[in-house]
Design an enzyme around this catalytic site. Sequence first.
Site, mmCIF file in Angstrom:
data_model
loop_
_atom_site.group_PDB
_atom_site.id
_atom_site.type_symbol
_atom_site.label_atom_id
_atom_site.label_comp_id
_atom_site.label_asym_id
_atom_site.label_seq_id
_atom_site.Cartn_x
_atom_site.Cartn_y
_atom_site.Cartn_z
ATOM 1 N N GLY A 55 0.839 -1.246 -0.071
ATOM 2 C CA GLY A 55 0.163 0.024 -0.084
ATOM 3 C C GLY A 55 0.937 1.542 0.046
ATOM 4 O O GLY A 55 1.932 1.325 0.437
ATOM 5 N N HIS A 58 3.735 4.876 2.856
ATOM 6 C CA HIS A 58 4.984 4.495 3.513
ATOM 7 C C HIS A 58 6.312 4.732 2.757
ATOM 8 O O HIS A 58 7.470 4.427 3.194
ATOM 9 C CB HIS A 58 5.041 3.036 3.662
ATOM 10 C CG HIS A 58 3.781 2.385 4.132
ATOM 11 N ND1 HIS A 58 3.547 2.569 5.510
ATOM 12 C CD2 HIS A 58 2.823 1.525 3.774
ATOM 13 C CE1 HIS A 58 2.188 1.942 5.669
ATOM 14 N NE2 HIS A 58 1.871 1.349 4.688
ATOM 15 N N HIS A 220 0.271 0.676 9.966
ATOM 16 C CA HIS A 220 -1.017 0.942 9.828
ATOM 17 C C HIS A 220 -1.912 1.499 10.976
ATOM 18 O O HIS A 220 -3.228 1.765 10.795
ATOM 19 C CB HIS A 220 -1.837 -0.042 9.022
ATOM 20 C CG HIS A 220 -0.876 -0.467 7.848
ATOM 21 N ND1 HIS A 220 -0.218 -1.802 7.926
ATOM 22 C CD2 HIS A 220 -0.597 -0.007 6.545
ATOM 23 C CE1 HIS A 220 0.398 -2.239 6.855
ATOM 24 N NE2 HIS A 220 0.193 -1.002 6.095
#
Length: 335
Positions: A55, A58, A220
Site C-alpha cells: 500500500g 509508506h 497502519h
Amino acid sequence: MKKLINDPYQVVDETISGILKAHPYHLRMAEGSGRALVRADAPVKGKVAICTGGGSGHIPVFLGYVGPGLVDGVSIGNVFSSPSADDMLAVTKEVNGGAGVLYLFGNYQGDIMNFEMAAEMADMDDIRVEMSIGKDDVASAPRSEADRRRGVAGIFFAYKIAGAKADTMANLDEVKATTDAVIDATCTMGVALTPCTIPAAGEPTFTIADDEMELGMGIHGEPGIERGKLKPADEVTVIMAEKIIADLPFKSGDEVAVLVNGLGATPPEELYIIYNKAYDILQTHGLKVYRSYIGEYATSMEMAGVSLSLLKLNNEFKTLLDAPGFSPFLPQWSK
C-alpha cells in the site's frame, strides 16, 4: 489534519506522476499498468529480478527501493491497501530477465493473497516466482509464532542484501535463501506518538492523548503491546532495544547493522537521540555496530514515532550491505 493535496482520491496517482516526472532516468511505468514502476533499465538479462509491492503511504517503502543493487520493480496499492494481482503481474513481466523473480514484501494477508495470484499467473507465462516475506516486528507475535509477525522497517535490510545478492548473478534459489536468512536475523520494535490520516478517510487512524505513547504499534495503526504516559527518549530506547536483543537472541561479540527509522513526522534530532542511547546499550551487551542507518526508511504518512531495527550480521551480509546500490530515494553511502 491539514494536507497539501488536491483530490484525496487522486493522491496515489498524482504522487506516482510526480515521481516519474522527477526521476525519468531512474524509473518508468510498466506496460499495461498505471500502478507498476520498474527501474529504467529493466529487465537485466540473466539476473534474478526482485519485485516488491504494498500500500501507499509508506515512502520510501515500497517504491523508494527500486533501483540498481536494490529492487527491480514495485506494484503500488491505494493508501494502506494491497496492490492488485494484475499490477504485480505487470511488474513481473516487465522485470523478468530470464532467471526467475523473487517477490519480497511484508507479512500482510492482502499482499500475500494477491501476490500468490500474480505468481500463479506468471507461472502460466513460464516465469518462475519465489516469495520471501518480511516479518521483523517483534511486538506483533512471539518468535515461536514468527509467521504471524508483521513486516515493518527491517525489510530495508532484506531489500539491500537481496538486491546485492541478485547482482552477483546468483540463481533464484540462492537469492531466496540469502533473503530468508536476512529476514530471520532481523528484529524491529517501534513506538507511536501520534496517528496519521488517510486522505480518503479524512480522520485519524486512531486516537491517542498528547501525553501518551504506544509501544509496538504497527505502521497502519495496528494495536501495540502497551499504551502509557510518554517517557523520555532514553527510557523508550531501553525498552525497544532490550526487547529486540532478547528476541533473536543476540550475544556478546555479534556484529550488527542498526536502523533508527522515523515514521514520518519525527525530526532527525530525535532520531539521533534514540541512536545515541541505542549505541550505548549495544556496547553494554558487547554488540559491535558495523553499519548504522538513521532517517526515514519506512513511514506511515505523518505519524510521529520511531522504530529500531537490528540485523545480526555474518560475512556474507556485510559484503552485500557494502555493495553499491542506488535509488532516487536511497543513495548508497560509505561507512
